[in-house]
Design a protein around this motif. Sequence first.
Motif, mmCIF file in Angstrom:
data_model
loop_
_atom_site.group_PDB
_atom_site.id
_atom_site.type_symbol
_atom_site.label_atom_id
_atom_site.label_comp_id
_atom_site.label_asym_id
_atom_site.label_seq_id
_atom_site.Cartn_x
_atom_site.Cartn_y
_atom_site.Cartn_z
ATOM 1 N N UNK A 327 0.845 -1.196 0.000
ATOM 2 C CA UNK A 327 0.000 0.000 0.000
ATOM 3 C C UNK A 327 0.883 1.250 0.000
ATOM 4 N N UNK A 328 1.971 1.203 0.769
ATOM 5 C CA UNK A 328 2.862 2.359 0.850
ATOM 6 C C UNK A 328 3.519 2.643 -0.496
ATOM 7 N N UNK A 329 3.968 1.599 -1.190
ATOM 8 C CA UNK A 329 4.589 1.778 -2.499
ATOM 9 C C UNK A 329 3.591 2.321 -3.521
ATOM 10 N N UNK A 330 2.372 1.778 -3.500
ATOM 11 C CA UNK A 330 1.348 2.258 -4.440
ATOM 12 C C UNK A 330 1.042 3.728 -4.200
ATOM 13 N N UNK A 331 0.974 4.113 -2.927
ATOM 14 C CA UNK A 331 0.697 5.508 -2.591
ATOM 15 C C UNK A 331 1.832 6.411 -3.067
ATOM 16 N N UNK A 332 3.073 5.976 -2.857
ATOM 17 C CA UNK A 332 4.221 6.767 -3.295
ATOM 18 C C UNK A 332 4.253 6.920 -4.809
ATOM 19 N N UNK A 333 3.958 5.850 -5.523
ATOM 20 C CA UNK A 333 3.948 5.901 -6.995
ATOM 21 C C UNK A 333 2.907 6.896 -7.495
ATOM 22 N N UNK A 334 1.699 6.824 -6.947
ATOM 23 C CA UNK A 334 0.621 7.731 -7.359
ATOM 24 C C UNK A 334 0.986 9.187 -7.065
ATOM 25 N N UNK A 335 1.647 9.403 -5.936
ATOM 26 C CA UNK A 335 2.024 10.766 -5.564
ATOM 27 C C UNK A 335 3.200 11.294 -6.371
ATOM 28 N N UNK A 336 3.962 10.400 -7.014
ATOM 29 C CA UNK A 336 5.101 10.837 -7.819
ATOM 30 C C UNK A 336 4.766 10.981 -9.301
ATOM 31 N N UNK A 337 3.577 10.601 -9.700
ATOM 32 C CA UNK A 337 3.182 10.829 -11.092
ATOM 33 C C UNK A 337 3.063 12.327 -11.343
ATOM 34 N N UNK A 338 3.468 12.813 -12.518
ATOM 35 C CA UNK A 338 3.383 14.255 -12.805
ATOM 36 C C UNK A 338 1.973 14.667 -13.211
ATOM 37 N N UNK A 339 1.009 14.180 -12.484
ATOM 38 C CA UNK A 339 -0.404 14.421 -12.783
ATOM 39 C C UNK A 339 -1.154 14.682 -11.488
ATOM 40 N N UNK A 340 -2.182 15.517 -11.560
ATOM 41 C CA UNK A 340 -3.155 15.623 -10.469
ATOM 42 C C UNK A 340 -4.260 14.620 -10.777
ATOM 43 N N UNK A 341 -4.401 13.628 -9.907
ATOM 44 C CA UNK A 341 -5.373 12.558 -10.137
ATOM 45 C C UNK A 341 -6.514 12.657 -9.129
ATOM 46 N N UNK A 342 -7.733 12.543 -9.634
ATOM 47 C CA UNK A 342 -8.911 12.480 -8.761
ATOM 48 C C UNK A 342 -9.792 11.342 -9.236
ATOM 49 N N UNK A 343 -10.441 10.667 -8.295
ATOM 50 C CA UNK A 343 -11.333 9.569 -8.659
ATOM 51 C C UNK A 343 -12.699 9.776 -8.014
ATOM 52 N N UNK A 344 -13.737 9.733 -8.838
ATOM 53 C CA UNK A 344 -15.124 9.798 -8.377
ATOM 54 C C UNK A 344 -15.748 8.448 -8.671
ATOM 55 N N UNK A 345 -16.314 7.789 -7.665
ATOM 56 C CA UNK A 345 -16.803 6.431 -7.866
ATOM 57 C C UNK A 345 -18.132 6.387 -8.609
ATOM 58 N N UNK A 346 -18.644 5.196 -8.836
ATOM 59 C CA UNK A 346 -19.848 5.014 -9.651
ATOM 60 C C UNK A 346 -21.086 5.635 -9.013
ATOM 61 N N UNK A 347 -21.023 5.921 -7.710
ATOM 62 C CA UNK A 347 -22.140 6.560 -7.017
ATOM 63 C C UNK A 347 -21.986 8.078 -6.969
ATOM 64 N N UNK A 348 -21.055 8.606 -7.772
ATOM 65 C CA UNK A 348 -20.814 10.053 -7.880
ATOM 66 C C UNK A 348 -20.212 10.645 -6.616
ATOM 67 N N UNK A 349 -19.497 9.829 -5.845
ATOM 68 C CA UNK A 349 -18.864 10.301 -4.617
ATOM 69 C C UNK A 349 -17.367 10.499 -4.854
ATOM 70 N N UNK A 350 -16.883 11.684 -4.501
ATOM 71 C CA UNK A 350 -15.456 11.986 -4.617
ATOM 72 C C UNK A 350 -14.721 11.140 -3.595
ATOM 73 N N UNK A 351 -13.864 10.220 -4.083
ATOM 74 C CA UNK A 351 -13.305 9.188 -3.220
ATOM 75 C C UNK A 351 -11.798 9.311 -2.999
ATOM 76 N N UNK A 352 -11.068 9.926 -3.966
ATOM 77 C CA UNK A 352 -9.609 9.910 -3.838
ATOM 78 C C UNK A 352 -8.977 11.047 -4.643
ATOM 79 N N UNK A 353 -7.859 11.580 -4.125
ATOM 80 C CA UNK A 353 -6.974 12.412 -4.932
ATOM 81 C C UNK A 353 -5.545 12.185 -4.467
ATOM 82 N N UNK A 354 -4.599 12.343 -5.381
ATOM 83 C CA UNK A 354 -3.205 12.130 -5.011
ATOM 84 C C UNK A 354 -2.553 13.438 -4.561
ATOM 85 N N UNK A 355 -1.348 13.318 -4.029
ATOM 86 C CA UNK A 355 -0.613 14.492 -3.555
ATOM 87 C C UNK A 355 0.684 14.617 -4.349
ATOM 88 N N UNK A 356 0.588 15.003 -5.622
ATOM 89 C CA UNK A 356 1.810 15.114 -6.417
ATOM 90 C C UNK A 356 2.495 16.463 -6.228
#
Length: 453
Positions: A327-356
């Motif tokens: 989990x720690x490695x996956x989190x680090x990888x997502x945070x090191x991508x040169x992108x601002x990532x956000x995920x909204x689930x199928x129920x239209x709920x804002x569920x995640x964003x990374x810290x790049x």
Amino acid sequence: MTENRIEVLKDILLRLHHGADADSVQEDFNQNFKGVSALEISMMEHELMGDETGITFEDVMGLCNVHANLFKGAVSDVDAPDAKQEGHPVYVFKQENLALRSAMFRIRRIIENYEKPENADFRDDLLRGLKFQMGLLGQFDNHYKRKEELFFPLMEQHGHDAPPRVMWGVDDDIRELFQKAQAAVDKLPEVSIAEVSQAFETFAHEFEEMIFKEEAILLMILLEALTQDDWLAIADESDAYGYAIIKPTTKWQPKRESFESEKPGSASATVNSDDSCQTNAELNDNLLTKVIDMPEGQFTISFTPKKEKPAVDRTTTQPFGNGYLSVEQANLILNHLPLEISFVNKDDIFQYFNNNTVPEKMVFKRTPSQIGRNVELCHPPKVLDKVKKVFKLLRSGERDKVVMWFKSEKMEKFIHITYAAVRDENGDFQGVLEYVQDIQEFLDIDSDVKRDI
């Protein structure tokens, strides 16, 4: 607060919406109410925008100032000592409004003196002063963003969804009026000072009305509804959105009394909270009991302490896609991508964003308080139709991606945005992934090959 009072308020506002004379409605209001709580106003607006009335939030927004004038002098204050402490979000919010009012006063003085004959030789200085004060006043956008991104989500969590929708729409109208006033100032001296004054006063009227709504209605709802932990979360996340003219000089530290034992498993613990109160605690079979000695006597409270949730193992690798990651490695990888990532689930709920990057440098600022919020409530009303259209296209399968871009002169970036449908192995829609990046460096490439280091 009774249902009858809500119904009376709703009836008065319905009459306003159906064209009743404002003075006659005011008279009826004064006869029925010596005081009205901000929570009653919130509940009334929620019911007013129901299907039965046929009234939309746009309708309520259109008569927002009429509503505010109706309540002036009648809204009950909420006594919350914490809110008067330096650094508390309410204290900071009100101090900003004072500073913004001061900037408006100085702008009016400059406009009044701009064309006086005796000031002819100082006109350039007055113009520089006017532009400087307009720049200060323009920081109200930070004030509004904190309100919209930090106050509104918590209001919605506590069931007050009507006032945020109405207020956000009015905020955007005020932003547009300020841009017009700013444009008029920028045209000086080619345009008359009278034209500048008219544009500024049109903005100022709506802006000053909003200050009243914030302090007499919005903050009263918040003070009645939010917990101390809510305010602490707001204080912790406020720096990401910035402040208007003033910044907090003191970190707010509320007085908190712990009800836990000083040592795990100990039979008792003593806490001295002040000179007049001593607290004793006893732990019996997971039940914590406190006997509190007060000048008026003793009273006992009992409760079961919260059990800590077992910690998630963040370091052990497990099957992940085509390999293995913790989990720690996956989190680090997502945070090191040169992108601002956000995920909204199928129920239209804002569920995640990374810290790049840090929030201050984000193209679209995200903070933890937004997590769990419906995606429609994360956007201002003016772009809501576009957001709905994007999600409809992706959910239906008509599109797999929706791509947008724009150049930001202020940020010196060329922003590229992709909204991608996330589907599982069966092709079922699971949500929307938004990724945002600055592509200016790609546009600046001036050769076909670069392989050297």
